[in-house]
Design an enzyme around this catalytic site. Structure first.
Site, PDB file in Angstrom:
ATOM      1  N   CYS A   1     -11.140  26.067  12.198  1.00  0.00           N
ATOM      2  CA  CYS A   1     -12.105  25.243  12.932  1.00  0.00           C
ATOM      3  C   CYS A   1     -11.760  25.198  14.416  1.00  0.00           C
ATOM      4  CB  CYS A   1     -12.217  23.865  12.290  1.00  0.00           C
ATOM      5  SG  CYS A   1     -13.827  23.128  12.602  1.00  0.00           S
TER       6      CYS A   1
ATOM      7  N   GLN B   1       5.033  -9.316 -11.013  1.00  0.00           N
ATOM      8  CA  GLN B   1       4.517 -10.498 -11.724  1.00  0.00           C
ATOM      9  C   GLN B   1       3.521 -11.239 -10.837  1.00  0.00           C
ATOM     10  OE1 GLN B   1       7.731 -13.038 -13.192  1.00  0.00           O
ATOM     11  NE2 GLN B   1       9.081 -11.268 -13.271  1.00  0.00           N
TER      12      GLN B   1
ATOM     13  N   HIS C   1     -13.315  25.068   6.845  1.00  0.00           N
ATOM     14  CA  HIS C   1     -12.028  24.489   6.425  1.00  0.00           C
ATOM     15  C   HIS C   1     -11.624  25.014   5.039  1.00  0.00           C
ATOM     16  CE1 HIS C   1     -11.451  21.454   9.598  1.00  0.00           C
ATOM     17  NE2 HIS C   1     -12.774  21.453   9.645  1.00  0.00           N
TER      18      HIS C   1
ATOM     19  N   GLU D   1      -8.852  24.930   3.652  1.00  0.00           N
ATOM     20  CA  GLU D   1      -7.843  24.088   2.982  1.00  0.00           C
ATOM     21  C   GLU D   1      -8.448  23.162   1.924  1.00  0.00           C
ATOM     22  OE1 GLU D   1      -8.840  23.819   6.106  1.00  0.00           O
ATOM     23  OE2 GLU D   1      -8.744  21.769   6.892  1.00  0.00           O
TER      24      GLU D   1
ATOM     25  N   SER E   1       0.852  -1.190   0.000  1.00  0.00           N
ATOM     26  CA  SER E   1       0.000   0.000   0.000  1.00  0.00           C
ATOM     27  C   SER E   1       0.891   1.244   0.000  1.00  0.00           C
ATOM     28  CB  SER E   1      -0.920  -0.022   1.216  1.00  0.00           C
ATOM     29  OG  SER E   1      -0.145  -0.082   2.386  1.00  0.00           O
TER      30      SER E   1
ATOM     31  N   GLY F   1       0.898   5.584  -3.742  1.00  0.00           N
ATOM     32  CA  GLY F   1       0.506   6.841  -4.397  1.00  0.00           C
ATOM     33  C   GLY F   1      -0.520   6.588  -5.491  1.00  0.00           C
TER      34      GLY F   1
ATOM     35  N   GLY G   1      -9.397  19.960  14.954  1.00  0.00           N
ATOM     36  CA  GLY G   1      -9.141  18.784  15.767  1.00  0.00           C
ATOM     37  C   GLY G   1     -10.299  18.501  16.700  1.00  0.00           C
TER      38      GLY G   1
HETATM   39  N1  GLN Z   1     -14.002  19.746  17.802  1.00  0.00           N
HETATM   40  C1  GLN Z   1     -14.525  20.956  17.237  1.00  0.00           C
HETATM   41  C2  GLN Z   1     -15.996  20.829  16.882  1.00  0.00           C
HETATM   42  O1  GLN Z   1     -16.492  19.732  16.752  1.00  0.00           O
HETATM   43  C3  GLN Z   1     -13.735  21.389  16.027  1.00  0.00           C
HETATM   44  C4  GLN Z   1     -13.888  20.477  14.854  1.00  0.00           C
HETATM   45  C5  GLN Z   1     -12.806  20.662  13.803  1.00  0.00           C
HETATM   46  O2  GLN Z   1     -11.790  21.286  14.075  1.00  0.00           O
HETATM   47  N2  GLN Z   1     -13.006  20.091  12.638  1.00  0.00           N
HETATM   48  O3  GLN Z   1     -16.653  21.810  16.711  1.00  0.00           O
END
Ligand code: GLN
Length: 543
Positions: A389, A199, A515, A517, A20, A23, A362
């Site tokens: 977030c 192979q 988010h 990103e 695994s 890429g 997080g």
């Molecule tokens: N733990 C936080 C919430 O649930 C932030 C979530 C996150 O950072 N994606 O609101």
């Protein structure tokens, strides 16, 4: 005799062999880009053999980041590669797992959908997998790429491999293609590249009726003609359809360029009966050149996270920072900081000298106090800051504690007994009992406030951004916090939730509940990442 010939859509199935982490996602994304740049309409999906219904309930340590689509699917991070490389907007139809397939079948069984029958892996599970593949088949799509997660030989992958075998049989050879991505390892002691694992991997596929049409061989040393011949002969693949994918020197964005040099996309189009149009890749080549040798030197950004030891946990964030570098013609060096390190050694010791600080999202309280101290450091030392977030929630907590005298301020996620719950659980979340797929997910509109850093970065007054959270800025504290100098820069028009906060008395301090990103692309940086890296560059220059 062929069935299912009612649409013109062609299918490419990508499997992986030997090990695994080859890429496969990047290779699939690179092929999607090339086929699009040859003028074809491409859709792409990933089928994951694990039993979770989606990766949303898995720890980043298990699975890396959870990538969120516009329509709110919590998906495999490979979808991020698809979106970044090929600029394809993925949807709920772009990621299925054994868990989602089995639960659909079992739910149908309970409803009486198979009345009188014994429900079995073949044909019921395989039929469900085929309908997942078919869900991307449409008159607006020329080519569907389906990446199968896992490695040939895994027990869990078998129903998926059987389903793609059947699918290709049904649409016909001229409309479906099997590409096998494999590893040709270099054995240092012998000084040799070895084709035997490839192979054997092709042998496993052959046993279940899949004869790969094309091989793409991952290798750290170039293959010689002898290797190509050997792989062709023993894997039963035409010589010109064996390709190499050498480790790239600088960036994953070189992968499509390297594959294009070997005309992989041209051969794919020929095999699928498409006219081979010119490949338009000039802007991509320019972007890669700028990324490799930027004109403006280097900025160093500290990412203060909780899952920092695993590179994949913050995949889209690192990519978006790279895009910020491309847009500002500067190399972005990331200093990976474990939030608990900040708690143990103090912010100054771990953050001194960086030109920007980013606190990502997080869950759970580990490392939260370290993140809050990192944010205080950024605010007080005028270091450009981007909070995402949980990073935004921590910025609000920091401000409430250190600028409003609410010493006990916290999120109810971390301290249910806090006297100042500046971050509260969203109303609709309080009634929920299931954890999977129940957060505030997907894209929501946000109205920006004039005169803010955010409006300056976006150059727009209304934006749409992707979310994944249960907690929110507690509006009961809005007045108190803004009076003390926190600026609300963006609000969701539907429910008045605060989406962006800024600290105006600072070179660049922006924190958002969504988010950003997930919407950044190498060819079009997300405005907040562009603005953040620009501010970091100004920090280097002392301007
Ligand atoms: N733990 C936080 C919430 O649930 C932030 C979530 C996150 O950072 N994606 O609101």
């Amino acid at each position: 005799m062929r069935r299912n010939r009612d649409t013109e859509t062609r299918h490419i199935f990508i499997t992986g062999g030997v090990v695994s982490s080859l890429g496969k996602g990047i290779t699939s994304a690179a092929l999607a880009l090339l086929l699009k740049r040859r003028g074809y309409r491409v859709a792409i999906q990933k089928l994951d053999p694990y039993l979770n219904v989606d990766p949303g309930t898995m720890s980043p340590y298990q699975h890396g980041e959870v990538y969120v689509t516009v329509d709110g699917a919590e998906t495999d991070l490979d979808l991020g590669h698809y979106e970044r490389f090929a600029m394809i907007d993925c949807t709920q139809q772009c990621n299925f797992t054994s868990g989602s397939i089995y639960s659909a079948v079992i739910e149908r069984e309970r409803r009486g959908g198979y009345l009188g029958k014994t429900v079995q892996v073949i044909p019921h599970i395989t039929d469900e997998i085929k309908s997942a593949i078919r869900s991307l088949d449409s008159p607006e799509t020329d080519i569907v790429i389906t990446e199968i997660g896992g490695t040939a030989g895994d027990i869990e992958s078998l129903p998926f491999l059987e389903a793609i075998r059947q699918y290709r049989h049904e649409i016909g050879r001229d409309r479906g293609l099997f590409i096998h991505l494999t590893l040709v390892p270099y054995i240092r002691a012998a000084g040799e590249l070895k084709t035997k694992p490839s192979q054997q991997s092709v042998g496993i596929l052959r046993e279940i009726g899949i004869l790969p049409d094309m091989l793409i061989c991952r290798c750290e040393q170039p293959l010689t003609e002898e290797h190509f011949e050997k792989l062709s002969l023993f894997c039963n693949v035409d010589r010109e359809l064996v390709f190499e994918e050498l480790d790239v020197a600088n960036t994953i964005y070189e992968v499509p360029i390297e594959l294009a040099k070997q005309d992989v996309d041209k051969y794919i189009l020929e095999l699928l009966g498409f006219h081979v149009r010119d490949l338009e890749l000039a802007d991509w080549n320019d972007m890669v050149a700028r990324l490799i040798s930027p004109a403006n030197g280097e900025v160093e950004i500290a990412v203060v996270g909780k899952y920092i030891t695993l590179q994949d946990s913050y995949k889209s964030i690192y990519e978006a920072l790279t895009h910020g570098g491309i847009a500002n013609d500067v190399k972005v060096k990331v200093r990976q900081v474990e939030a608990e390190e900040v708690e143990a050694r103090g912010a100054e010791a771990v953050l001194a000298g960086c030109n920007g600080i980013l606190v990502p999202g997080g869950f759970g309280d580990r490392g939260v106090e370290g993140k809050i101290r990192a944010i205080q450091y950024a605010r007080e030392n005028r270091v450009p800051f981007l909070g995402i977030c949980l990073g935004m929630q921590c910025a609000v907590i920091e401000f409430a504690r250190n600028r409003c005298g609410l010493e006990d301020a916290n999120s109810l996620e971390f301290n249910p007994d806090t006297s100042s719950p500046v971050i509260d659980m969203m109303e609709e979340q309080k009634k929920l009992t299931h954890l999977g797929g129940t957060m505030r997910l997907g894209a929501f509109t946000c109205e920006l406030v004039e005169g803010t850093r955010s409006v300056e970065a976006y150059e727009a007054s209304s934006i749409s951004e992707r979310h994944r959270h249960r907690y929110e800025f507690n509006s009961a504290y809005r007045e108190q916090l803004t009076e003390a100098g926190l600026r609300i820069a963006g609000v969701c028009p539907d429910n008045q939730l605060v989406e962006i906060v800024e600290y105006p008395d600072h070179p660049w301090f922006v924190a958002c509940q969504f988010h950003p990103e997930f919407q950044s692309r190498p060819l079009s940086v997300h405005p907040l990442f562009g603005g953040f890296v620009k501010a970091a560059l100004a920090n280097v220059r002392g301007t």
